[in-house]
Design a protein around this motif. Structure first.
Motif, PDB file in Angstrom:
ATOM      1  N   ALA A  86       0.839  -1.199   0.000  1.00 25.80           N
ATOM      2  CA  ALA A  86       0.000   0.000   0.000  1.00 25.80           C
ATOM      3  C   ALA A  86       0.874   1.248   0.000  1.00 25.80           C
ATOM      4  O   ALA A  86       2.037   1.213   0.418  1.00 25.80           O
ATOM      5  N   GLN A  87       0.287   2.322  -0.468  1.00 22.53           N
ATOM      6  CA  GLN A  87       0.970   3.612  -0.561  1.00 22.53           C
ATOM      7  C   GLN A  87       0.155   4.624   0.239  1.00 22.53           C
ATOM      8  O   GLN A  87      -1.068   4.708   0.093  1.00 22.53           O
ATOM      9  N   ALA A  88       0.818   5.375   1.102  1.00 24.24           N
ATOM     10  CA  ALA A  88       0.116   6.290   2.000  1.00 24.24           C
ATOM     11  C   ALA A  88      -0.415   7.517   1.275  1.00 24.24           C
ATOM     12  O   ALA A  88       0.230   8.059   0.374  1.00 24.24           O
ATOM     13  N   ASP A  89      -1.594   7.948   1.696  1.00 21.69           N
ATOM     14  CA  ASP A  89      -2.168   9.226   1.270  1.00 21.69           C
ATOM     15  C   ASP A  89      -2.009  10.161   2.458  1.00 21.69           C
ATOM     16  O   ASP A  89      -2.732  10.059   3.454  1.00 21.69           O
ATOM     17  N   VAL A  90      -1.030  11.044   2.372  1.00 24.15           N
ATOM     18  CA  VAL A  90      -0.632  11.879   3.506  1.00 24.15           C
ATOM     19  C   VAL A  90      -1.386  13.202   3.481  1.00 24.15           C
ATOM     20  O   VAL A  90      -1.501  13.843   2.432  1.00 24.15           O
ATOM     21  N   ALA A  91      -1.909  13.595   4.635  1.00 25.52           N
ATOM     22  CA  ALA A  91      -2.650  14.853   4.740  1.00 25.52           C
ATOM     23  C   ALA A  91      -1.792  16.020   4.258  1.00 25.52           C
ATOM     24  O   ALA A  91      -0.608  16.116   4.583  1.00 25.52           O
ATOM     25  N   VAL A 198       5.143   9.102  -1.261  1.00 27.68           N
ATOM     26  CA  VAL A 198       5.588   9.718  -0.013  1.00 27.68           C
ATOM     27  C   VAL A 198       6.060   8.632   0.948  1.00 27.68           C
ATOM     28  O   VAL A 198       7.154   8.707   1.500  1.00 27.68           O
ATOM     29  N   ALA A 199       5.228   7.614   1.144  1.00 32.37           N
ATOM     30  CA  ALA A 199       5.552   6.540   2.081  1.00 32.37           C
ATOM     31  C   ALA A 199       4.793   5.284   1.685  1.00 32.37           C
ATOM     32  O   ALA A 199       3.756   5.359   1.021  1.00 32.37           O
ATOM     33  N   THR A 226     -13.609   2.668   8.296  1.00 31.90           N
ATOM     34  CA  THR A 226     -13.914   1.702   9.352  1.00 31.90           C
ATOM     35  C   THR A 226     -14.013   2.382  10.709  1.00 31.90           C
ATOM     36  O   THR A 226     -13.511   3.497  10.906  1.00 31.90           O
ATOM     37  N   ALA A 227     -14.649   1.699  11.638  1.00 32.28           N
ATOM     38  CA  ALA A 227     -14.775   2.229  12.995  1.00 32.28           C
ATOM     39  C   ALA A 227     -13.393   2.379  13.625  1.00 32.28           C
ATOM     40  O   ALA A 227     -12.649   1.413  13.731  1.00 32.28           O
ATOM     41  N   GLY A 228     -13.069   3.576  13.988  1.00 32.04           N
ATOM     42  CA  GLY A 228     -11.760   3.843  14.593  1.00 32.04           C
ATOM     43  C   GLY A 228     -10.658   4.064  13.588  1.00 32.04           C
ATOM     44  O   GLY A 228      -9.580   4.560  13.947  1.00 32.04           O
ATOM     45  N   GLY A 229     -10.879   3.696  12.345  1.00 33.64           N
ATOM     46  CA  GLY A 229      -9.834   3.828  11.338  1.00 33.64           C
ATOM     47  C   GLY A 229      -9.484   5.259  11.018  1.00 33.64           C
ATOM     48  O   GLY A 229      -8.306   5.624  10.936  1.00 33.64           O
ATOM     49  N   ALA A 230     -10.507   6.093  10.838  1.00 35.58           N
ATOM     50  CA  ALA A 230     -10.263   7.496  10.490  1.00 35.58           C
ATOM     51  C   ALA A 230      -9.489   8.212  11.599  1.00 35.58           C
ATOM     52  O   ALA A 230      -8.587   9.016  11.337  1.00 35.58           O
ATOM     53  N   ASP A 231      -9.836   7.908  12.857  1.00 40.44           N
ATOM     54  CA  ASP A 231      -9.133   8.521  13.990  1.00 40.44           C
ATOM     55  C   ASP A 231      -7.674   8.068  14.035  1.00 40.44           C
ATOM     56  O   ASP A 231      -6.767   8.870  14.280  1.00 40.44           O
ATOM     57  N   HIS A 237      -1.470  11.845  10.723  1.00 39.50           N
ATOM     58  CA  HIS A 237      -1.539  12.798   9.602  1.00 39.50           C
ATOM     59  C   HIS A 237      -1.719  12.085   8.267  1.00 39.50           C
ATOM     60  O   HIS A 237      -1.117  12.456   7.255  1.00 39.50           O
ATOM     61  N   LEU A 238      -2.560  11.059   8.272  1.00 38.66           N
ATOM     62  CA  LEU A 238      -2.849  10.302   7.062  1.00 38.66           C
ATOM     63  C   LEU A 238      -4.322  10.417   6.712  1.00 38.66           C
ATOM     64  O   LEU A 238      -5.183  10.557   7.582  1.00 38.66           O
ATOM     65  N   LYS A 239      -4.609  10.355   5.399  1.00 36.72           N
ATOM     66  CA  LYS A 239      -5.993  10.325   4.925  1.00 36.72           C
ATOM     67  C   LYS A 239      -6.422   8.899   4.598  1.00 36.72           C
ATOM     68  O   LYS A 239      -7.595   8.573   4.621  1.00 36.72           O
ATOM     69  N   GLY A 240      -5.465   8.058   4.253  1.00 36.91           N
ATOM     70  CA  GLY A 240      -5.780   6.685   3.900  1.00 36.91           C
ATOM     71  C   GLY A 240      -4.661   6.059   3.099  1.00 36.91           C
ATOM     72  O   GLY A 240      -3.501   6.493   3.182  1.00 36.91           O
TER      73      GLY A 240
END
Length: 253
Positions: A86-91, A198-199, A226-231, A237-240
């Motif tokens: 996976a590749q990070a989507d950084v805020a 980025v990462a 998912t529950a708790g995932g967004a937090d 500092h990640l969006k997904g």
């Protein structure tokens, strides 16, 4: 694989001490494992901000996954047998970023040949393969160019302004902030990289069975919903995450 696998976070050059980050990486590991359907407590997390500390952790057979900057992957991916999932989507950055090489306005540094005898300073300086063959892939750097790691970018930029034979390679966040500096007019952009990740999150040395790695990959891709995932993402500092989209030919052989 041991009963408790470990996800290793390593980001050389960036702020943060292991103790400060531990609650957030623990939260992330718990949320990701839950989303993957892994049993509670089956995935631990550890963070080391140093290059050598991260490498030491990744040498353990319990270290089955890692979350690292793309520069780290380019430098050590082949050595550690990292397989990106996976590749990070950084805020405030996104899934890709450009790296910017900065020199002194009116200075001698203008193109690759003029960097003979210079030092390239960067937060990614611990990964010279990344600096030379990824971020500055389009430039044929002279053989005597040195690469130096720093976490103190402002100090590095002041070295440029003072007339030292130094140029600074900035990540996208640092480059975006550059115009806000009081001495920005004394600096100039020499070149910019192509977009690159980025990462990434990767499996280490095939220590996760394929089916289990697939379930974790699917969990990362849906984690923001998912529950708790967004937090858990927001705390880092990640969006997904998205599927890996890695440039060809960057990885050190």
């Amino acid at each position: 694989m041991s009963a408790v696998a470990t996800l290793i976070f390593c980001a050389p050059g960036y702020p943060g001490a292991p103790g400060d980050a531990q609650p957030y990486v623990d939260q992330f590991a718990k949320a990701a494992a839950s989303a993957a359907g892994w049993s509670a407590g089956s995935l631990a997390a550890a963070y080391d901000p140093s290059e050598q500390g991260g490498l030491k952790l990744l040498g353990s057979s319990d270290s089955v996954l890692t979350f690292v900057p793309y520069a780290f992957y380019v430098q050590y991916g082949a050595q550690l047998h990292l397989a990106p999932i996976a590749q990070a989507d950084v805020a405030d950055v996104g899934t890709q970023e450009r790296w910017t090489l900065v020199g002194k306005a009116g200075g001698a540094a203008a193109d690759a040949p003029s960097l003979a005898g210079y030092t390239i300073v960067s937060v990614a300086g611990y990964a010279p393969e990344f600096v030379r063959h990824a971020a500055l892939q389009a430039w044929a750097l002279p053989a005597d160019v040195k690469v130096e790691a720093t976490g103190q970018i402002l100090s590095a930029l002041r070295r440029v302004m003072s007339g030292e034979k130094v140029v600074v390679l900035l990540d996208q966040t640092q480059a975006t902030a550059l115009p806000t500096l009081p001495f920005a007019a004394q600096l100039k952009t020499l070149t910019q990289s192509a977009p690159m990740p980025v990462a990434i999150v990767a499996v280490v040395d095939a220590r996760v069975p394929a089916a289990r790695a697939k379930s974790f990959q699917a969990a990362l891709l849906k984690l923001s919903s998912t529950a708790g995932g967004a937090d858990a993402l927001g705390a880092l500092h990640l969006k997904g995450f998205v599927m890996p989209q890695l440039p060809a030919g960057n990885l050190k052989p």
